[in-house]
Design an enzyme around this catalytic site. Structure first.
Site, mmCIF file in Angstrom:
data_model
loop_
_atom_site.group_PDB
_atom_site.id
_atom_site.type_symbol
_atom_site.label_atom_id
_atom_site.label_comp_id
_atom_site.label_asym_id
_atom_site.label_seq_id
_atom_site.Cartn_x
_atom_site.Cartn_y
_atom_site.Cartn_z
ATOM 1 N N TYR A 16 56.279 -10.149 129.375
ATOM 2 C CA TYR A 16 55.157 -11.098 129.349
ATOM 3 C C TYR A 16 54.217 -10.835 130.520
ATOM 4 O O TYR A 16 52.990 -10.801 130.363
ATOM 5 C CB TYR A 16 55.688 -12.536 129.410
ATOM 6 N N THR A 34 40.815 -23.116 115.793
ATOM 7 C CA THR A 34 41.550 -22.292 114.840
ATOM 8 C C THR A 34 43.051 -22.367 115.065
ATOM 9 O O THR A 34 43.541 -22.665 116.157
ATOM 10 C CB THR A 34 41.115 -20.812 114.927
ATOM 11 N N ASN A 40 42.685 -18.009 123.577
ATOM 12 C CA ASN A 40 43.752 -18.838 124.134
ATOM 13 C C ASN A 40 45.128 -18.512 123.558
ATOM 14 O O ASN A 40 46.129 -18.644 124.250
ATOM 15 C CB ASN A 40 43.429 -20.315 123.861
ATOM 16 N N ILE A 96 37.778 -21.259 119.504
ATOM 17 C CA ILE A 96 38.996 -21.275 120.315
ATOM 18 C C ILE A 96 40.178 -20.877 119.448
ATOM 19 O O ILE A 96 40.376 -21.426 118.359
ATOM 20 C CB ILE A 96 39.250 -22.683 120.907
ATOM 21 N N LYS A 150 50.151 -9.780 130.349
ATOM 22 C CA LYS A 150 49.075 -10.544 130.987
ATOM 23 C C LYS A 150 48.354 -9.710 132.050
ATOM 24 O O LYS A 150 47.139 -9.814 132.218
ATOM 25 C CB LYS A 150 49.634 -11.825 131.611
ATOM 26 N N VAL A 168 51.346 -25.203 133.144
ATOM 27 C CA VAL A 168 50.625 -26.199 132.352
ATOM 28 C C VAL A 168 51.552 -26.689 131.245
ATOM 29 O O VAL A 168 52.216 -25.886 130.590
ATOM 30 C CB VAL A 168 49.338 -25.616 131.722
#
Length: 329
Positions: A149, A36, A85, A10, A153, A182
């Site tokens: 951004y 990581t 991630n 990850i 994505k 989140v």
């Protein structure tokens, strides 16, 4: 005795973020986790749980290669799950975006992900593994003041969709998580409008937009639990379908389409605050619905009213000036 647990690497596992919660959740589910961060020294909380940690700068080719070699050594050459991630936010109006910031955003959110997939592909192919990409609602809608951004994505989503088909012959699964709000560290960087900004009249709305993803945000622990559960379910489903595919459909041209259809699992998983509302709007509402929601939510309707008011005043002032000039004649 060799470790028989499935393995997961990850990126971006610093404390307080989504990656840290992913590491804890995968570990709780019995997987061997390689967490990581740019410096493993910040991952002491995960090491205390028995989670293995590595230094990894995703935007540094040498660092990525070094991490791959270390994982290869530790696992004997395979990797079951790669979770990309690590990410970078950039919330500014499109007309105020700086070139160096644009490049940094794409470097972390897209180019580094491509690099990670390329570097770890041999390990994933060997294990018939899974790549998990952290996408965003921002890549599916006009989330105003986040155009750069959003674009990074959206590019990640497109890359992942193509990658999913390109790796299908090797039984490597690609899952994209369309992430809503989140609780995380993503808005930790302060952003400001430039001097004389076109958007100065709605400064308050812009300031709210910068931190908006944290309003009503889903706790990252709950998000991680839901996503990890869904990912493991899709991995299990993929393994079952893969095993049955050849037996049921063989490999002839006539039945290959049926086999392909049979092996498919979910490509996108929607999770986080607002995710299902946006999914519903995408599926059932015309495009203008989301456009208008964003337009009003962050005050662009008020900006238009201000622009029209100023234009009207300017027009009246010009008319009055012209009238006075004619009188003087």
């Amino acid at each position: 005795m060799p470790d028989q647990r499935k393995t997961v690497l990850i990126t971006g596992c610093s404390p307080g973020g989504i990656g840290n919660s992913f590491a804890r959740e995968f570990h709780a589910k019995g997987l061997r986790v390689f967490a990581t961060a740019r410096s493993r020294s910040v991952l002491a909380d995960l090491e205390a749980l028995g989670i293995e940690t590595l230094d990894l700068e995703v935007d540094n080719e040498e660092s990525v290669t070094k991490a791959r070699r270390e994982v290869e050594r530790l696992t004997g050459g395979g990797l079951d799950v790669l979770v990309n991630n690590a990410g970078r936010n950039y919330t500014v109006p499109a007309m105020e975006a700086q070139q160096d910031e644009i490049l940094k955003t794409f470097e972390v959110n897209l180019f580094a992900v491509v690099r990670m997939c390329q570097e770890f592909a041999p390990l994933l192919i060997k294990s018939k593994g899974t790549i998990v990409q952290l996408g965003s609602l921002a890549g599916t809608m006009p989330f105003v003041f986040g155009s750069i951004y959003n674009a990074s994505k959206a590019a990640l989503h497109s890359f992942s969709d193509s990658l999913r088909l390109e790796l299908e012959p090797f039984d490597v699964q690609v899952l994209t998580i369309i992430t809503g709000g989140v609780r995380s560290r993503i808005t930790r960087t302060e952003r400001f409008l430039i001097d004389d900004s076109l958007y100065a009249p709605i400064q308050e709305h812009y300031d709210r937009r910068v931190k908006f993803s944290q309003e009503g945000a889903m706790p990252n622990e709950a998000y991680a639990a839901s996503v990890v559960g869904s990912v493991l379910k899709e991995i299990s489903r993929h393994e079952r379908r893969r095993k049955w595919s050849t037996w049921l459909f063989g490999s002839s041209t006539i039945t290959s389409g049926l086999g392909f259809y049979w092996r498919q699992t979910r490509a996108w998983i929607w999770e986080g605050n607002g995710a299902w509302k946006v999914w519903f709007a995408h599926r059932f509402a015309p495009k203008w619905v989301l456009d208008y929601f964003m337009y009003r939510k962050f005050g662009l309707n008020l900006l238009r009213a201000d622009v029209e008011k100023k234009a009207s005043l300017s027009g009246r002032e010009k008319a009055a000036s012209t009238t006075e000039a004619k009188k003087d004649e």
